[in-house]
Enzyme design. Structure first.
Site, short mmCIF file in Angstrom:
data_model
loop_
_atom_site.label_atom_id
_atom_site.label_comp_id
_atom_site.label_asym_id
_atom_site.label_seq_id
_atom_site.Cartn_x
_atom_site.Cartn_y
_atom_site.Cartn_z
N LYS A 527 0.87 -1.18 0.00
CA LYS A 527 0.00 0.00 0.00
C LYS A 527 0.90 1.23 0.00
CE LYS A 527 -4.20 1.77 1.28
NZ LYS A 527 -5.54 1.27 1.39
N ASP A 624 -13.59 2.68 7.75
CA ASP A 624 -13.86 2.56 6.32
C ASP A 624 -14.12 1.10 5.97
OD1 ASP A 624 -14.30 3.34 3.74
OD2 ASP A 624 -12.20 3.54 3.20
#
Ligand SMILES: *[C@@H]1O[C@H](CO)[C@@H](O)[C@H](O)[C@H]1NC(C)=O
Ligand SMILES: *[C@@H]1O[C@H](CO)[C@@H](O)[C@H](O)[C@H]1NC(C)=O
Ligand SMILES: *[C@@H]1O[C@H](CO)[C@@H](O)[C@H](O)[C@H]1NC(C)=O
Ligand SMILES: *[C@@H]1O[C@H](CO)[C@@H](O)[C@H](O)[C@H]1NC(C)=O
Ligand SMILES: *[C@@H]1O[C@H](CO)[C@@H](O)[C@H](O)[C@H]1NC(C)=O
Ligand SMILES: *[C@@H]1O[C@H](CO)[C@@H](O)[C@H](O)[C@H]1NC(C)=O
Ligand SMILES: *[C@@H]1O[C@H](CO)[C@@H](O)[C@H](O)[C@H]1NC(C)=O
Ligand SMILES: *[C@@H]1O[C@H](CO)[C@@H](O)[C@H](O)[C@H]1NC(C)=O
Length: 817
Positions: A527, A624
């Site tokens: 990421k 999220d």
């Protein structure tokens, strides 16, 4: 033969219980010696001798028989251990129990009964209660003696906490001295017998955390009603007793609450059959504001003001501004203007505050039979009466309680809580109370959904602060550093082919994800965080180290991290099967995921989330959670990804309030999307949406494209109200699904997406509800069930950076700094 008997003797010496004799009751002629046990009828509990921790002393106690984790729930001779295996429990014909050393007169523990004994018999019940009763007599009121009247550190379902007024003793739990010593010292939880009685955690006689009085619905200090999903609470107040008792709604659940001096808390546990271990179900105290009298007189504590949790009520100022400003609020606040009481023309009045834990009830007067108006008048007439409230808040409120003298230990909740009327001089009380920090905006959203006019009351927070503390940090301290593997930037760049587009496998609010292959062939997911992080490299590494410690089979494993120049990279294990949305929303692949597999996935996600919320020492709120953040490994086990990213990114974490809303529209709880208020309950909302998507095979927002006014949440709610919930089910699983299981999932999903956070269950309750056959409460109206973006969100969104991805709307304000 000789060898064999030697082994038998050795086994006996090493482990006296290995050759245990199990009894089901003990009569006057019998006794229980070390090595023997008494087992309850259904085999749930066992009474016998044990040694705690690494102590060699022997104690008589009760533990669960059927679970592999030895869990003691009661101890008889807490402060008088036996030094060897000579302990013997006998039942005397007079109705006494006595624990003695075999063959001597030394007594380690005994009981006295006030009742007439006649052929007494000792039995262990399946509730964990050890009872001595007359043979043939089974009425609990006639028990000669019962262990539930003398709890140790553990509260078991159906036990009482409070006071036996008739016989004059307290039902309270008291912590063990240490893991190795069950002596009753230190912390206890019990009733404080004020005129308006309340419950408190005490250290000796010192109040540490006040749970507060029973207000008809809950203990005033803990307004979250989500435990009612699993527990049924009874409060009794009459001339014989004042007691609080809670029982599980289903027998098969093993639940207990333990008070612990080391962790300075009382924690509820539920046995998890799948994990074969205890799971924390919640712990008190909850936050710094639970600390008794932190803020002094006439002030309240609110965690939404992390810089200074104590605030004076309006019309009051710090008694010692100097101490107050150096964060010592213990002297509290004093009135700006004196009361006009004692003056013939007294013009005092009251200001109403809402959302509170009521003040310490030490100086109170309770009138259960008068209403609020009469209460006001009565209070007005007595100059030392400083406040009043309803003593019972059920059904609009009833009863009257008045406070005299200083008002202390008041907490203001973010949601839930009670009303309190505080006495003020004329001018102040004439003003309608408005909390400085909160303005209530009522906005009507102009969408008519299924002929229902949707109203959203919004508490818009003008001032927003970052929250720095967390419960874990306050009560446990930081976890120790361990090594987090640092990957070499060149190595990662090579592994991902210089972050080539071909290797891109995902994109989120925090950055882009690439697939990579290390030189040794190991596949990784990298990421690459976008550059706009609000924090420096050191803070970033500190956070990532903490997050790396979170390990659970339903969380994606963080392998390490990599920094260099502007780059901040997180390296994760690679998940072969990608994300769950690729299965659920794909016409072909969704056929591969039949109901049993989906049901397992639901459980896995719930477990992972529970771990983040409750089990880890850092409480993480995901913020999220969505299908694309649930990844599947080669065996289709679900693993939550992107947890703790907000934290590594320098966005305030734990719970509270933020001006940096990060999340995906369609999954965000109303209070978070609109006010930036996030908590474990906003994650529960997202989980509810995930559940609906897994069941229906539809995206929450997908329905909106077909000119519908309702999103998936709204559609599910409508079907539920019209009593046709099965129409929600994905046609692909029509054949494989087990109707009661799906119905239960739909029901739970609707409970998760309820409008008000305090109505939503915790993840622990969700797991219990999904895994049991208990009756569930009816869901209330959900939040955000219209397709229209509420006006508050769109107006906020102007300041946020909105990225549209795969048909989802991701709102992040990170770049908007
Ligand atoms: C108690 O001690 C006597 C001898 O002192 C022995 O015969 C008896 O078996 C012992 N009872 C138990 C229960 O250990
Ligand atoms: C046994 O119980 C009786 C009352 O039931 C009590 O008076 C007596 O003191 C007790 N004896 C012992 C040794 O505890
Ligand atoms: C109390 O909690 C601590 C950890 O916080 C644990 O190590 C200890 O075993 C607990 N004590 C008891 C008596 O259970
Ligand atoms: C509890 O009381 C004891 C003795 O008064 C004291 O030493 C200890 O610090 C107290 N603990 C807390 C957490 O207040
Ligand atoms: C002020 O005191 C409270 C309570 O003791 C504490 O939680 C908070 O961190 C302190 N704030 C500062 C800035 O020291
Ligand atoms: C706060 O001030 C009081 C005296 O006003 C003092 O007794 C107390 O120790 C102080 N607390 C802290 C944490 O400094
Ligand atoms: C009583 O109150 C009135 C108005 O508030 C004030 O003018 C008067 O001085 C007060 N009298 C006394 C005795 O305090
Ligand atoms: C006010 O109430 C307190 C507490 O109930 C009582 O002690 C006091 O006598 C009352 N004062 C008057 C003037 O009634």
């Amino acid at each position: 033969m000789a060898i064999l008997s030697f082994i038998v003797i050795l086994a006996y010496i090493l482990s006296p219980s290995s050759l245990a004799t199990e009894l089901d009751s003990i009569h006057v002629s019998q006794s229980l010696s070390d090595g023997m046990t008494l087992v309850s009828q259904g085999g749930k509990f066992e009474l016998g001798f044990f040694s705690p921790g690494n102590s060699h002393k022997r104690y008589l106690g009760i533990w669960y028989k059927k679970i592999p984790v030895h869990t003691v729930v009661w101890v008889a001779n807490r402060a008088n251990p036996i030094n060897d295996f000579s302990g013997t429990l006998t039942v005397k014909s007079t109705g006494n129990l006595s624990l003695t050393e075999n063959g001597t007169e030394t007594t380690f523990w005994s009981t006295i009964s006030r009742k007439q004994a006649k052929n007494p018999v000792l039995e262990l019940l399946d509730s964990g209660n050890l009872v001595l009763r007359n043979e043939g007599e089974s009425n609990p009121k006639a028990y000669l003696w019962q262990s539930f009247d003398y709890p140790s550190d553990t509260y078991l379902p159906s036990m009482k906490l409070g006071r036996d007024l008739q016989n004059g003793f307290d039902w309270c739990v008291t912590s063990w001295k240490s893991r190795n010593d069950p002596s009753p010292v230190g912390f206890s939880l019990g009733l404080v017998l004020n005129d308006y009685p309340e419950f408190s955690i005490m250290n000796g006689t010192k109040n540490l955390y006040r749970a507060g009085p029973w207000n008809g619905l809950y203990l005033s200090g803990y307004p979250d009603l989500s435990y009612t999903y699993i527990f049924e609470t009874t409060y009794v107040k009459n001339k014989d007793e004042i007691s609080y008792s809670s029982n599980t709604k289903i027998d098969s659940i093993l639940a207990r609450a333990v008070i612990n001096q080391t962790s300075q808390s009382i924690t509820q546990y539920i046995w998890d059959d799948n994990l074969q271990n205890w799971k924390s179900f919640g712990s008190k105290p909850v936050d710094v504001c639970d600390k008794y009298d932190l803020c002094g007189a006439f002030s309240y504590c609110s965690v939404t003001e992390p810089q200074h949790v104590c605030q004076c009520f309006k019309g009051f100022s710090p008694k010692s501004p100097e101490a107050w400003n150096s964060n010592n609020s213990s002297q509290g606040c004093i009135r700006d203007k004196p009361l006009s009481c004692n003056n013939v023309t007294s013009t005092d009045g009251f200001v109403k505050y809402t959302g509170l834990k009521v003040p310490d009830t030490q100086h109170t007067k309770l009138h259960e039979n008068i209403n609020l108006d009469e209460c006001r008048n009565m209070c007005l007439k007595n100059c030392s009466c400083m406040a009043y409230a309803n003593s019972d808040i059920r059904g609009g409120g009833s009863g009257c309680v008045m406070w005299f003298g200083n008002l202390i230990d008041i907490k203001m909740f973010q949601s839930g809580g009670q009303d309190l009327y505080i006495r003020m001089p004329a001018l102040e009380s004439g003003l309608q109370h408005r909390n400085k920090k909160k303005v209530i905006i009522t906005s009507i959203i102009g969408a008519i959904c299924a002929t229902v006019l949707l109203c959203v009351y919004v508490i818009y927070r003008v001032q927003r602060n970052n929250i720095e503390w967390s419960k874990a940090e306050l009560f446990e301290g930081y976890v120790n550093d361990t090594d987090l593997p640092m990957f070499d930037l060149l190595m990662v760049t090579t592994a991902t082919d210089n972050f080539s587009l071909n290797n891109k496998i995902g994109q989120g609010g925090f950055g882009t994800v690439y697939k990579g292959k290390l030189a040794d062939g190991q596949e990784i997911a990298v990421k690459r965080l976008s550059h706009s992080s609000g924090q420096g490299m050191t803070e970033f590494l500190t956070e990532v180290k903490l997050i790396a410690k979170l390990q659970h089979r339903n969380l994606v494993k963080l392998l390490g991290c990599c920094t260099g120049g502007q780059e901040k990279l997180l390296v994760y294990e690679y998940m072969v099967n990608g994300s769950l949305d690729n299965f659920i929303f794909d016409r072909m692949k969704s056929k591969l995921l039949e109901w049993p597999q989906r049901f397992l996935i639901i459980f896995g996600v719930a477990r992972g989330l529970l771990y983040l919320h409750h089990d880890s020492r850092l409480r993480i709120i995901h913020r999220d959670l969505k299908l694309s953040n649930v990844l599947l490994d080669d065996k289709l086990n679900p693993k939550i990804s992107d947890f703790g990213i907000a934290r590594a990114f320098g966005v305030d974490q734990t719970h509270g309030n933020t001006n940096r809303v990060i999340g995906t529209y369609g999954y965000m709880a109303p209070e978070y999307a609109i006010n930036g208020l996030f908590s474990v309950k906003s994650d529960v909302f997202s989980f509810g949406v995930i559940l609906m998507e897994i069941i229906s095979g539809n995206r929450n927002r997908a329905l909106c494209h077909a000119n519908e006014t309702l999103n998936l949440v709204g559609y599910a709610w409508m079907l539920w109200k019209e009593d046709r919930p099965l129409e929600l089910i994905d046609p692909n699983i029509k054949e494989s699904c087990v109707i009661p299981e799906v119905l239960r999932c739909i029901h739970v999903s609707l409970l998760c997406v309820q409008q008000h956070p305090e109505d939503r269950p915790t993840m622990a309750s969700v797991l219990v509800m999904l895994g049991s056959k208990m009756d569930l409460v009816e869901p209330k109206e959900p939040g955000f069930f219209s397709c229209r973006l509420p006006t508050e969100v769109s107006s906020h969104s102007d300041q946020h950076n909105i990225i549209t991805l795969n048909d989802e709307l991701t709102i992040t304000s990170l770049d908007g700094r």
